[in-house]
Motif scaffolding. Structure first.
Motif, short mmCIF file in Angstrom:
data_model
loop_
_atom_site.label_atom_id
_atom_site.label_comp_id
_atom_site.label_asym_id
_atom_site.label_seq_id
_atom_site.Cartn_x
_atom_site.Cartn_y
_atom_site.Cartn_z
N PHE A 298 -8.50 -3.84 24.17
CA PHE A 298 -8.94 -5.14 24.67
C PHE A 298 -7.76 -5.84 25.33
CE2 PHE A 298 -12.09 -4.26 21.46
CZ PHE A 298 -13.26 -4.84 21.93
N SER A 299 -7.96 -6.30 26.55
CA SER A 299 -6.92 -7.10 27.20
C SER A 299 -6.89 -8.48 26.57
CB SER A 299 -7.22 -7.23 28.70
OG SER A 299 -8.39 -8.02 28.90
N ALA A 300 -5.81 -9.23 26.84
CA ALA A 300 -5.72 -10.60 26.33
C ALA A 300 -6.88 -11.43 26.86
CB ALA A 300 -4.38 -11.21 26.73
N GLU A 301 -7.27 -11.17 28.10
CA GLU A 301 -8.41 -11.90 28.68
C GLU A 301 -9.70 -11.57 27.94
OE1 GLU A 301 -10.70 -12.47 32.99
OE2 GLU A 301 -8.90 -11.22 32.83
N ASP A 302 -9.91 -10.28 27.64
CA ASP A 302 -11.11 -9.88 26.88
C ASP A 302 -11.17 -10.60 25.54
OD1 ASP A 302 -11.90 -8.05 28.82
OD2 ASP A 302 -10.80 -6.38 27.89
N ILE A 303 -10.04 -10.58 24.82
CA ILE A 303 -9.99 -11.18 23.49
C ILE A 303 -10.25 -12.68 23.57
CG2 ILE A 303 -8.48 -11.70 21.52
CD1 ILE A 303 -7.10 -8.99 22.08
N LYS B 198 -13.03 -19.76 29.44
CA LYS B 198 -12.43 -19.07 30.57
C LYS B 198 -10.94 -18.87 30.32
CE LYS B 198 -11.84 -19.35 35.59
NZ LYS B 198 -12.09 -20.15 36.81
N TYR B 199 -10.45 -17.69 30.67
CA TYR B 199 -9.04 -17.34 30.44
C TYR B 199 -8.21 -17.69 31.67
CZ TYR B 199 -4.96 -14.40 29.42
OH TYR B 199 -3.69 -13.93 29.18
N PHE B 200 -7.00 -18.25 31.41
CA PHE B 200 -6.07 -18.53 32.50
C PHE B 200 -4.87 -17.60 32.38
CE2 PHE B 200 -8.44 -22.42 31.76
CZ PHE B 200 -8.87 -22.73 33.05
N GLU B 201 -4.40 -17.12 33.49
CA GLU B 201 -3.39 -16.06 33.50
C GLU B 201 -2.14 -16.43 32.71
OE1 GLU B 201 -1.07 -13.19 36.74
OE2 GLU B 201 -2.61 -14.59 37.37
N SER B 202 -1.75 -17.70 32.74
CA SER B 202 -0.52 -18.11 32.05
C SER B 202 -0.74 -18.37 30.56
CB SER B 202 0.04 -19.39 32.70
OG SER B 202 -0.91 -20.44 32.59
N ASN B 203 -1.96 -18.17 30.10
CA ASN B 203 -2.29 -18.47 28.70
C ASN B 203 -1.66 -17.43 27.77
OD1 ASN B 203 -3.58 -18.97 26.22
ND2 ASN B 203 -5.36 -19.79 27.26
N ASN B 204 -0.79 -17.88 26.86
CA ASN B 204 -0.15 -16.94 25.93
C ASN B 204 -0.68 -17.11 24.51
OD1 ASN B 204 1.07 -19.34 25.14
ND2 ASN B 204 2.91 -18.95 26.37
#
Length: 232
Positions: free
Chosen positions: A179-184, A192-198
């Motif tokens: 699972f990618s971070a976006e999937d999780i 909605k996932y944002f690219e800079s979201n850690n």
């Protein structure tokens, strides 16, 4: 029965504003205006969620969060004027489930509250190749119970936040799948996932630490450049 929420903020205007919006959504609310008062109220009353400010007199929100996590897994939504990434990471590493930055839209805060409550208390029965009709998952010595939001290793409980449990259940329900971070984020946070979201990385780190402490070995594997998985 309506859910009860403790609002902890030394700014009474902000606390009252949050209070109004949450009560309009049918929640029961109470307020504390410093960290020590919040801990005292938690000792005498049961709450389903805490909205917790960081910058407060007597005891700041970080220390309040640490003390709460020593005893339980009640969902914590941190609210702070500190917007830097390291402040968010520190808040999440301390044990918060989510983080909003002041000034925030009260309607956004209500949505975050509802999401955390749904994740923590709205149980669903799920099955998997290694599970059963009661929502139990077994992976080696690890047992995960969806119906009670609990996990244990050979009978020893692992104290997880609702967010950590959501990530663990997702990965364990799909052994071997990456699972990618976006999937999780999209499946656990339902946002909605944002690219800079850690956020995912921080929660994975805390979850790993807890699992490895009890199991004595690594359970969650990082597939570099892709995501995370648990082997069956």
């Amino acid at each position: 029965m309506s859910k009860s929420i403790l609002i902890v903020d030394d700014d009474r205007e902000i606390a009252n504003l949050i209070d109004i919006y949450l009560r309009n959504e049918g929640f029961d609310t109470a307020q504390a205006h410093d960290g020590l008062e919040a801990l005292a109220m938690l000792e005498s009353q049961a709450f389903h969620l805490i909205v917790l400010d960081i910058m407060m007199p007597k005891m700041d929100g970080m220390e309040v969060c640490r003390r709460i996590r020593e005893k339980g897994s009640i969902p914590i939504l941190m609210a702070s004027a500190k917007a830097e990434d390291m402040d968010k990471i520190l808040g999440l590493m301390t044990g918060a489930d989510d983080y909003v930055v002041k000034p925030f839209n009260p309607l956004e805060l209500v949505v975050r509250v509802k999401t955390l409550l749904r994740r923590a208390y709205q149980y669903t029965q799920q099955t998997s190749p290694s599970g059963n009709e009661e929502g139990l998952l077994k992976l080696h010595e690890l047992t995960i119970n969806k119906s009670t939001h609990s996990a244990e290793v050979e009978g020893r409980p692992i104290h997880l936040t609702s967010t950590e449990f959501g990530i663990l259940h997702l990965l364990a329900s799909n052994p071997g799948r990456v699972f990618s971070a976006e999937d999780i984020f999209q499946q656990v946070w339902k946002e909605k996932y944002f690219e800079s979201n850690n956020t995912v990385m921080v929660h994975i780190s805390k979850l790993r630490e807890k699992l490895e402490q009890e199991m004595g070995r690594k359970l969650i594997t990082t597939v570099w450049g892709v995501g995370y998985k648990i082997e069956g």
